[in-house]
Design a protein around this motif. Structure first.
Motif, PDB file in Angstrom:
ATOM      1  N   GLN B 109      -2.270 -25.992 -12.576  1.00 39.34           N
ATOM      2  CA  GLN B 109      -2.446 -26.997 -13.629  1.00 39.34           C
ATOM      3  C   GLN B 109      -1.231 -27.912 -13.775  1.00 39.34           C
ATOM      4  O   GLN B 109      -1.360 -29.130 -13.790  1.00 39.34           O
ATOM      5  CB  GLN B 109      -2.709 -26.299 -14.968  1.00 39.34           C
ATOM      6  CG  GLN B 109      -4.074 -25.636 -15.021  1.00 39.34           C
ATOM      7  CD  GLN B 109      -4.276 -24.847 -16.301  1.00 39.34           C
ATOM      8  OE1 GLN B 109      -4.176 -25.371 -17.391  1.00 39.34           O
ATOM      9  NE2 GLN B 109      -4.563 -23.578 -16.172  1.00 39.34           N
ATOM     10  N   ASP B 183     -10.918 -25.252  -7.219  1.00 38.98           N
ATOM     11  CA  ASP B 183     -10.542 -24.764  -8.554  1.00 38.98           C
ATOM     12  C   ASP B 183      -9.200 -25.367  -8.989  1.00 38.98           C
ATOM     13  O   ASP B 183      -9.021 -25.743 -10.149  1.00 38.98           O
ATOM     14  CB  ASP B 183     -10.421 -23.230  -8.554  1.00 38.98           C
ATOM     15  CG  ASP B 183     -11.782 -22.551  -8.532  1.00 38.98           C
ATOM     16  OD1 ASP B 183     -12.797 -23.274  -8.564  1.00 38.98           O
ATOM     17  OD2 ASP B 183     -11.832 -21.308  -8.466  1.00 38.98           O
ATOM     18  N   LEU B 186      -9.608 -29.015  -9.929  1.00 35.04           N
ATOM     19  CA  LEU B 186     -10.348 -29.086 -11.196  1.00 35.04           C
ATOM     20  C   LEU B 186      -9.428 -28.767 -12.379  1.00 35.04           C
ATOM     21  O   LEU B 186      -9.381 -29.493 -13.379  1.00 35.04           O
ATOM     22  CB  LEU B 186     -11.527 -28.101 -11.153  1.00 35.04           C
ATOM     23  CG  LEU B 186     -12.409 -28.029 -12.392  1.00 35.04           C
ATOM     24  CD1 LEU B 186     -13.175 -29.334 -12.575  1.00 35.04           C
ATOM     25  CD2 LEU B 186     -13.386 -26.860 -12.292  1.00 35.04           C
ATOM     26  N   MET B 187      -8.660 -27.684 -12.252  1.00 32.73           N
ATOM     27  CA  MET B 187      -7.778 -27.273 -13.349  1.00 32.73           C
ATOM     28  C   MET B 187      -6.681 -28.312 -13.594  1.00 32.73           C
ATOM     29  O   MET B 187      -6.318 -28.595 -14.726  1.00 32.73           O
ATOM     30  CB  MET B 187      -7.148 -25.914 -13.046  1.00 32.73           C
ATOM     31  CG  MET B 187      -8.104 -24.754 -13.247  1.00 32.73           C
ATOM     32  SD  MET B 187      -7.266 -23.159 -13.176  1.00 32.73           S
ATOM     33  CE  MET B 187      -7.200 -22.867 -11.436  1.00 32.73           C
ATOM     34  N   TYR B 191      -6.106 -30.390 -16.997  1.00 31.74           N
ATOM     35  CA  TYR B 191      -4.789 -30.300 -17.648  1.00 31.74           C
ATOM     36  C   TYR B 191      -4.233 -31.698 -17.932  1.00 31.74           C
ATOM     37  O   TYR B 191      -3.763 -31.987 -19.033  1.00 31.74           O
ATOM     38  CB  TYR B 191      -3.805 -29.517 -16.768  1.00 31.74           C
ATOM     39  CG  TYR B 191      -2.394 -29.537 -17.315  1.00 31.74           C
ATOM     40  CD1 TYR B 191      -2.017 -28.710 -18.365  1.00 31.74           C
ATOM     41  CD2 TYR B 191      -1.447 -30.427 -16.814  1.00 31.74           C
ATOM     42  CE1 TYR B 191      -0.734 -28.756 -18.886  1.00 31.74           C
ATOM     43  CE2 TYR B 191      -0.168 -30.486 -17.333  1.00 31.74           C
ATOM     44  CZ  TYR B 191       0.186 -29.639 -18.367  1.00 31.74           C
ATOM     45  OH  TYR B 191       1.456 -29.705 -18.894  1.00 31.74           O
TER      46      TYR B 191
END
Lengths: 211, 209
Positions: B109, B183, B186-187, B191
């Motif tokens: 993130q 993932d 995406l994170m 964030y």
């Protein structure tokens, strides 16, 4: 304790998590049980120093509804699920300590390495199934992994600990971190045959494995 | 505002020293309207005083170090603070690896799917390595961590060192599981767009007073 005292308890626990190096920045979240139906949780994305007791949020354990304008932590589902499942639990901490997070990334089941660990947590610490933050997979995985224990690793994420009191929950966080470090050092000792482990020793084993 | 920024810099110099992430030669800077405030590399961070924090205008770099900081601010509008450090696990990885994968979601993130290793401290190398990321490691050198605020650059430094320890430690345990690229992206997107945006904005507003 009054609601105000419980809010202060959550705020103080957040500051203590930061000061003890058990979490970084706004990461991690904390809750305390108010009664059978409600819990008080930390807000989403606010650091623990800036956070005021009134920024904590009262959340319904069954419905996850809340009345505050401040948004509660997105991991409230895990906290609520533990309180629903375990009536004896009064405090839940989700944190990201260094060595424990390392074990979480390795997705290990760590045996209790000390008697204190066995007493505080149980026979071993399991890792939950991997899931993105705030998802059902993460929540269900955590609840499953912590069953019959007071702590679990969250795969590639951190740890969840629970206890009757906040003080005991902190004690578990500290013991988890000490045992996780010991667990990794034992792996280095097994390769190098050394009694004491330094950072250079850890890197010696690491370089061999990534060669 | 300058006085407030200097006080904030002093606070984070102390924190970096307490975190044991810095050595002599490391610096931190903060963007100002027409340049930046930067600490002296000649003193350990714990000993930095207000007099050791100097203002340098945008086009008035004093040396390679200040030129690097100014080049980052010039190329990246999203960056308002830079911390250069020598976090021990990051330094160890930068000696022999080309990149450090994110094994934890907080690194994905705050930093990105990987932290790459720049071949040198040259601004062109650093900016290329840091493309779409908030930090990079330097081959046989240290770490450059950045953020929207000093607070975020400090957290980034901590998260990067934790990410380094996690990568090394989980490899030692024989099962280093990296966060999948989808993932991680995406994170990182969530964030940047959402998580903690309000908190960081409040911190910037406090300084601008």
């Amino acid at each position: 304790m009054t609601e105000l005292e419980l809010r202060q308890l959550v705020k103080d626990a957040g500051v203590a998590l930061l000061k003890e190096g058990l979490v970084q920045g706004t990461w991690g979240n904390i809750s305390v049980r108010m009664d059978d139906k409600k819990m008080i949780v930390t807000p989403s994305g606010m650091d623990y120093i800036r956070m005021r007791p009134e920024d904590t949020v009262v959340v319904d354990i069954e419905t996850l509804e809340y009345e505050s304008e401040v948004k509660p932590t997105s991991e409230k589902k895990i906290h609520a699920a533990i309180y629903r499942d375990r009536p004896e639990i009064g405090a839940v901490i989700h944190s990201h300590p260094l060595w424990s997070s390392t074990c979480a990334a390795a997705r290990v089941t760590m045996p209790a390495l000390t008697e204190k660990m066995r007493e505080l947590v149980g026979e071993d610490v399991r890792t939950s199934a991997y899931g993105l933050p705030s998802t059902k997979t993460l929540t269900e995985g955590a609840v499953e992994a912590i069953k019959g224990r007071n702590a679990c690793f969250l795969a590639n994420h951190g740890i969840i600990v629970c206890a009757p009191t906040m003080e005991e929950a902190f004690e578990i966080c500290r013991e988890m971190e000490a045992c996780s470090k010991l667990y990794i050092e034992n792996a280095v000792k097994a390769v190098l045959g050394k009694e004491e482990v330094t950072i250079d020793d850890i890197f010696e084993v690491f370089y061999r494995k990534v060669k | 505002m300058i006085d407030k920024l200097k006080l904030q810099i002093l606070e984070f110099c102390k924190a970096m020293e307490e975190d044991k992430l810095v050595e002599l030669g490391d610096t931190m800077s903060v963007r100002t309207d027409n340049g930046m405030l930067i600490t002296s590399p000649l003193k350990p961070m714990a000993q930095i005083t207000e007099e050791d924090i100097i203002y340098i205008a945008k086009k008035d770099a004093k040396d390679e170090l200040s030129a690097l900081h100014l080049a980052i601010y010039g190329a990246r509008e999203d960056i308002n603070a830079i911390i250069m450090n020598h976090a021990p696990f990051c330094v160890g990885i930068a000696k022999k690896c080309k990149k450090m994968p994110a094994c934890l979601d907080d690194m994905a993130q705050i930093i990105g799917p990987t932290a790459k290793v720049s071949p040198s401290y040259k601004a062109t190398d650093v900016l290329k390595t840091m493309h779409n990321r908030n930090a990079c490691l330097i081959r046989n050198g240290g770490v450059i961590a950045t953020g929207r605020t000093l607070d975020e650059a400090h957290t980034g430094s901590l998260v990067l060192e934790k990410g380094a320890l996690t990568y090394v430690g989980s490899t030692v345990l024989g099962n280093s599981v990296k966060i999948g690229l989808f993932d991680a992206i995406l994170m990182r997107t969530i964030y940047k767009l959402k998580y903690s945006k309000k908190d960081q904005a409040a911190k910037q507003a406090e300084i601008k007073g």
